[in-house]
Design a protein around this motif. Structure first.
Motif, short mmCIF file in Angstrom:
data_model
loop_
_atom_site.label_atom_id
_atom_site.label_comp_id
_atom_site.label_asym_id
_atom_site.label_seq_id
_atom_site.Cartn_x
_atom_site.Cartn_y
_atom_site.Cartn_z
N GLN A 194 -5.72 -3.65 -1.42
CA GLN A 194 -5.72 -3.11 -0.06
C GLN A 194 -6.79 -3.84 0.74
OE1 GLN A 194 -7.45 1.07 -1.00
NE2 GLN A 194 -8.53 0.36 0.82
N GLY A 206 -6.77 0.49 4.47
CA GLY A 206 -6.34 1.43 3.43
C GLY A 206 -4.83 1.47 3.27
N ILE A 207 -4.39 1.94 2.12
CA ILE A 207 -2.97 1.90 1.75
C ILE A 207 -2.11 2.68 2.72
CG2 ILE A 207 -1.30 2.56 -0.03
CD1 ILE A 207 -3.46 1.98 -2.13
N MET A 208 -2.57 3.88 3.10
CA MET A 208 -1.77 4.72 3.99
C MET A 208 -1.53 4.01 5.33
SD MET A 208 -0.93 8.00 3.27
CE MET A 208 -2.19 9.23 2.95
N ALA A 209 -2.58 3.49 5.93
CA ALA A 209 -2.46 2.82 7.23
C ALA A 209 -1.64 1.54 7.09
CB ALA A 209 -3.84 2.50 7.78
N LEU A 256 -1.24 -4.97 -2.18
CA LEU A 256 -0.28 -4.57 -3.21
C LEU A 256 -0.07 -3.06 -3.27
CD1 LEU A 256 -1.26 -6.72 -6.33
CD2 LEU A 256 0.62 -7.09 -4.74
N GLY A 257 -1.07 -2.29 -2.89
CA GLY A 257 -0.95 -0.83 -2.93
C GLY A 257 0.17 -0.35 -2.03
N ASP A 268 3.65 -1.35 -3.11
CA ASP A 268 4.21 -0.46 -4.11
C ASP A 268 4.75 0.83 -3.47
OD1 ASP A 268 4.78 0.07 -6.89
OD2 ASP A 268 3.25 1.62 -6.77
N PRO A 310 3.96 7.77 1.90
CA PRO A 310 3.33 8.02 3.21
C PRO A 310 4.34 8.28 4.33
CG PRO A 310 2.20 6.23 2.10
CD PRO A 310 3.43 6.53 1.29
N GLY A 354 -9.75 5.46 -2.08
CA GLY A 354 -8.78 5.26 -1.00
C GLY A 354 -8.23 6.60 -0.54
N ASP A 355 -7.11 6.53 0.21
CA ASP A 355 -6.58 7.73 0.86
C ASP A 355 -6.24 8.83 -0.15
OD1 ASP A 355 -6.47 6.59 3.54
OD2 ASP A 355 -4.94 5.28 2.69
N VAL A 384 -3.11 7.62 -3.01
CA VAL A 384 -1.75 7.10 -2.96
C VAL A 384 -1.44 6.38 -4.27
CG1 VAL A 384 -0.13 5.60 -1.74
CG2 VAL A 384 -1.91 6.79 -0.46
N LYS A 385 -2.43 5.65 -4.74
CA LYS A 385 -2.22 4.74 -5.86
C LYS A 385 -2.37 5.38 -7.23
CE LYS A 385 -1.91 0.23 -6.97
NZ LYS A 385 -0.53 0.25 -7.41
#
Lengths: 374, 124
Positions: free
Chosen positions: A35, A39-42, A229-230, A233, A326, B33-34, B59-60
């Protein structure tokens, strides 16, 4: 992480990832960004709402040439995969998989017919084994070459076409699963309209030396952000797409995995690929288990490895991918269930940390595909 | 202002009277993370130092949170059920995990103070 960092391979974008604040993790022998600071969510939402740029240079890019127009290579490759490769017109791509004698999947891949051969993209973790498998299987019929230095970028999302058209207007009209050769930022590239997010978008094979300049040019567009990559996925999971080594592997057949759409009619009838008898029998009689989507109730994610039980407490399957979606706003998962329990809305229970979490079988994909079918 | 204690598992403990409030540090939430889900122990749960007390899901991945001290849970932060992202936005405030009584307050002596924790994080 630091003690193994020296052993990891780097993609042509390594310096750029560090500059962008990417959190680097080992993945398939490469240092890859899981990430960036957003962040992954954003990053996930960015890709669904505008455009995301992914470095997928770790994947294997393989060229098959036969000294002619590629038809001999196409015929030879059919001995290893169940796709109709000979029926693939130049510039068109197909999703396929290498099968083993038990009908299991050794890797999944993209096959594109070129005017002078075939272009394959295979998974990073399998690429050395795939190369050996191809060289053995095609010996004397086609030359197999893996380009270890090339870059591969994916530009995904509803704004991808508008963005890439600014560099090369001809990409706007491409249909899903086609490929053209285009000069981008002065570099000869192979642009495919394809991806692994469920969104419209492109995958761009670019010479390694030109990859960073192209990535910087795309990131300079207001709609584009770098994605790790987060989010790759979580995006592919919501899109119901299989991850090799998790949702599919040497013990799962394409029929069990719900990938029979990738075995074209002629190949189903003729066979002639490894494991054809098993796959043909499963096509005729139905498989004993099927890959399904799962929606856990509540907010707790159900992850890979969780056992699935029926109402009587009998083990009836296993989760192969799971996490939080998400865009769905809830946990989502995929796994295998006994075929009799695979219908949507069937209630099953996932075991998570000793607790029973109720789940329902759900139709895939969780997030609708938005491919550009032209 | 009550004193903060820290573990090398990146938890903070704030002792007020007999009750310690426990959460994870800003460094920990940044690494995770989130956060999308937190599974917390119920009031009355006996905790043993170093044993699993809660699970935090990003999330991960899922990560275990270990009990920083021996004691008993008196309250879990119910607000995290609806808004687990509080762990990211305010880890040392509204994102607290649970409150507990201490079986042996001398265990606090083995924890780090804020300056020591800061120095520890800088070595990572």
């Amino acid at each position: 992480m630091s003690d193994t960092a020296d052993d990891l391979k780097q993609t042509p974008l390594h310096g750029l990832h560090l500059e962008l604040g990417g959190r680097m993790v080992p993945f398939a022998g490469y240092a890859m960004p899981v990430q960036y600071p957003a962040g992954i969510m954003a990053e996930h939402q960015q890709t669904r709402s505008a455009a995301g740029l992914f470095d997928v240079s770790h994947m294997g890019q393989v060229t098959l040439s036969d000294g002619g127009d590629g038809s001999a290579a196409a015929a030879a490759l059919e001995a290893l995969v169940p796709a109709d490769v000979q029926g693939l017109a130049p510039g068109r791509s197909r999703y396929s998989f290498f099968t083993n004698d038990a009908g299991g999947i050794l890797d999944d891949l993209m096959i594109t017919r070129r005017p002078d051969g075939l272009f394959l993209v295979v998974n990073a973790a399998c690429k050395d084994a795939d190369l050996a498998h191809l060289q053995a299987g095609l010996a004397g019929k086609a030359e197999v070459r893996m380009d270890e230095t090339a870059g591969l970028l994916a530009l995904q999302g509803p704004a991808a076409a508008a963005v890439l058209s600014r560099l090369a207007p001809e990409v706007a009209e491409m249909s899903f699963m086609t490929q053209i050769e285009v000069v981008l930022e002065g570099a000869p590239c192979r642009v495919s309209r394809s991806g692994y997010t469920g969104e419209d978008g492109y995958e761009i094979a670019v010479p390694g030396a030109a990859a960073e300049a192209l990535a910087r040019r795309l990131l300079a567009e207001p709609e584009v952000e770098a994605i790790g990559l987060g989010a790759r996925d979580s995006l592919r999971l919501e899109a119901g797409l299989c991850l090799y080594g998790h949702d599919i592997d040497a013990t799962t057949t394409p029929v069990e995995a719900g990938l029979t759409w990738a075995i074209q009619k002629r190949r189903r009838e003729e066979g002639g690929f490894p494991g054809a008898e098993v796959i043909q029998r499963q096509l005729a009689e139905g498989p004993a288990r099927r890959r399904v989507g799962l929606r856990p109730e509540g907010r707790a994610p159900v992850r890979e490895g969780a056992e699935l039980q029926d109402g009587q407490g009998a083990v009836v399957g296993r989760v192969t991918s799971g996490g939080f979606g998400p865009s769905v706003g809830a946990p989502v998962a995929m796994g295998y269930l006994e075929a009799g329990l695979a219908a949507p809305e069937t209630a099953v229970t996932a075991l998570v940390r000793g607790r029973e979490l109720p789940c329902r079988v759900a139709k895939l994909p969780f997030a609708p595909h938005r491919y550009h079918r032209g | 202002m009550s004193k903060l204690h820290f573990t090398d598992d990146h938890e903070w403990i704030r002792l007020e009277g007999d009750v310690a409030t426990v959460g994870i540090t800003d460094y920990a939430q940044e690494q995770l993370g989130d956060v999308v889900f937190v599974e917390l122990p119920e009031a009355g749960t006996a905790l043993e130092k170093g044993k699993e007390a809660a699970t935090v899901e990003s999330v991960k991945a899922a990560s275990e949170i270990y009990a920083p001290l021996d004691g008993e849970v008196t309250e879990a932060n119910a607000a995290l059920a609806d808004d687990p992202a509080k762990v990211n936005s305010d880890p040392q405030g509204e994102g607290w995990f649970f409150k507990m009584t201490l079986a042996d307050s001398s265990q606090l002596d083995s924890l780090m103070d804020e300056a020591a924790y800061k120095a520890f994080v800088e070595t990572l």
